[in-house]
Design a protein around this motif. Structure first.
Motif, short mmCIF file in Angstrom:
data_model
loop_
_atom_site.label_atom_id
_atom_site.label_comp_id
_atom_site.label_asym_id
_atom_site.label_seq_id
_atom_site.Cartn_x
_atom_site.Cartn_y
_atom_site.Cartn_z
N PHE A 9 0.83 -1.21 0.00
CA PHE A 9 0.00 0.00 0.00
C PHE A 9 0.86 1.25 0.00
CE2 PHE A 9 -2.07 3.56 2.06
CZ PHE A 9 -3.20 3.69 1.26
N LEU A 10 1.95 1.26 0.78
CA LEU A 10 2.80 2.45 0.84
C LEU A 10 3.39 2.75 -0.53
CD1 LEU A 10 4.03 4.67 2.53
CD2 LEU A 10 5.91 3.13 3.12
N HIS A 11 3.83 1.72 -1.23
CA HIS A 11 4.38 1.92 -2.58
C HIS A 11 3.30 2.49 -3.51
CE1 HIS A 11 6.00 1.05 -6.56
NE2 HIS A 11 7.19 0.90 -6.00
N LEU A 39 -7.87 -4.85 2.03
CA LEU A 39 -7.39 -3.89 3.01
C LEU A 39 -8.49 -2.88 3.35
CD1 LEU A 39 -4.96 -2.91 4.65
CD2 LEU A 39 -4.19 -1.63 2.65
N GLU A 40 -9.19 -2.40 2.34
CA GLU A 40 -10.27 -1.44 2.56
C GLU A 40 -11.41 -2.08 3.33
OE1 GLU A 40 -9.83 1.61 -1.24
OE2 GLU A 40 -10.91 -0.28 -1.52
N CYS A 46 -12.73 3.62 2.35
CA CYS A 46 -12.11 3.68 1.03
C CYS A 46 -10.78 4.43 1.14
CB CYS A 46 -13.04 4.39 0.05
SG CYS A 46 -12.39 4.55 -1.61
N LEU A 47 -9.72 3.82 0.65
CA LEU A 47 -8.39 4.41 0.75
C LEU A 47 -7.97 5.13 -0.52
CD1 LEU A 47 -6.55 1.44 2.51
CD2 LEU A 47 -7.47 3.52 3.58
N THR A 58 -7.66 9.07 -0.73
CA THR A 58 -8.72 9.72 0.02
C THR A 58 -8.12 10.28 1.31
OG1 THR A 58 -9.28 7.70 1.23
CG2 THR A 58 -10.41 8.07 -0.88
N ARG A 59 -8.92 11.00 2.07
CA ARG A 59 -8.43 11.50 3.36
C ARG A 59 -8.00 10.35 4.26
NH1 ARG A 59 -10.20 12.39 8.46
NH2 ARG A 59 -12.21 11.40 7.99
N GLU A 60 -8.81 9.28 4.25
CA GLU A 60 -8.47 8.09 5.05
C GLU A 60 -7.20 7.44 4.51
OE1 GLU A 60 -12.74 9.01 5.47
OE2 GLU A 60 -11.41 8.73 3.73
N GLY A 61 -7.03 7.49 3.19
CA GLY A 61 -5.83 6.92 2.58
C GLY A 61 -4.58 7.66 3.01
#
Length: 295
Positions: A9-11, A39-40, A46-47, A58-61
């Motif tokens: 996810f970080l990548h 993951l979501e 939602c990421l 997204t903000r959560e992402g």
């Protein structure tokens, strides 16, 4: 949720490109999509927002991106501290600097660091030096090379590696210099001389401050990202530029450039490494930091 999932996810959050992240982890784009969907579902939010053309956080992402960086950093520290039998450091470290800084300062440091710590993966990112400190503060990078600003944020550690004058440069061609109006420094008409300046950063703020102190409104011909590009444009005769002297010293275009003897001089650059103070608790960052002092 495992460490690999966090890395994936970080990548993706940094590349914002499913194909690039898929290639980096040797998985198919559909498998990557399933990873993100699971993951979501696990997080209940939602990421990423994505369509056929773009991917964005997204903000959560964005919040989860920060969590991933911190968690992976803590994981490397924990893994190292638990592995008491391993005398060699393992993991990765990321560095950010300009292209000039990469071959001016890093070669000797990285060569020796690599010999001492062969199991550490080095990630080097190059670009405009202006955002260097923000990339460290926002945890995109562990360490960055940059000029020391007038006020260093309290959460940053700094270690000097060089002092570089900030200089005015013009083309090393008499005809072009005459056309630009810099053949006679005693009669410089700054409001007519086309200036090529950095878009942002310390070089731009010091240039702006110098002109203001002299009561001059500069004729800004171009605002450029990156000192190397300024040298290139000046060598082609587009105008007069302002760059750290170390950039010129290492430029293949140095023979096409003249340093103007302008008084008063611009304030020199105090160049060095920056990292978050709390990152020095990471054995890998600490080892690199110590290496700087024994060049």
């Amino acid at each position: 949720m495992d460490i690999k999932t966090l890395k994936i996810f970080l990548h993706l959050s940094e590349s914002l490109h499913f194909s690039r992240t898929s290639d980096a982890f040797h998985i198919s784009p559909s498998t990557l999509s399933r990873h993100i969907k699971q993951l979501e579902e696990s997080l209940g939010c939602c990421l990423l927002t994505r369509d056929n053309r773009s991917v964005s956080l997204t903000r959560e992402g964005q919040i989860f991106q920060t969590y991933c960086r911190e968690s992976l950093a803590h994981w490397h520290v924990l893994k190292q501290s638990l592995d008491e039998q391993n005398t060699q450091l393992t993991g990765e470290i990321s560095l950010y600097c300009s292209v000039t800084a990469s071959y001016s300062f890093l070669y000797d440091i990285l060569s020796q660091f690599r010999r001492l710590h062969p199991k550490i993966e080095m990630k080097l990112h190059t670009g405009d030096p202006a955002p260097a400190l923000s990339r460290v503060i926002e945890k995109y990078e562990d360490i960055a090379i940059a000029a020391r600003p007038p006020h260093v944020p309290n959460n940053l550690a700094f270690k000097r590696i060089a002092i570089s004058p900030l200089v005015f440069i013009s083309p090393n061609d008499a005809l072009t210099s005459n056309q630009l109006g810099v053949s006679n420094k005693q009669a410089l008409q700054w409001d007519k001389i086309p200036m090529i300046l950095s878009e942002e950063g310390l070089a731009r703020s010091r240039s702006d401050q110098w002109f203001k102190q002299q009561g001059i409104k500069p004729n800004v011909y171009a605002q450029v990202s990156g000192n190397e590009a300024i040298v290139s444009m000046v060598s082609l005769g587009f105008g007069v530029g302002v760059v750290p002297k170390i950039v010129l010293d290492n430029s293949p275009l140095a023979s096409k450039i003249t340093i103007l003897d302008i008084q008063p001089e611009l304030e020199a650059f105090d160049v060095g490494f920056f990292t978050l103070k709390k990152s020095l608790s990471n054995p890998i960052v600490s080892a690199f930091w110590e290496q700087i002092g024994v060049r």
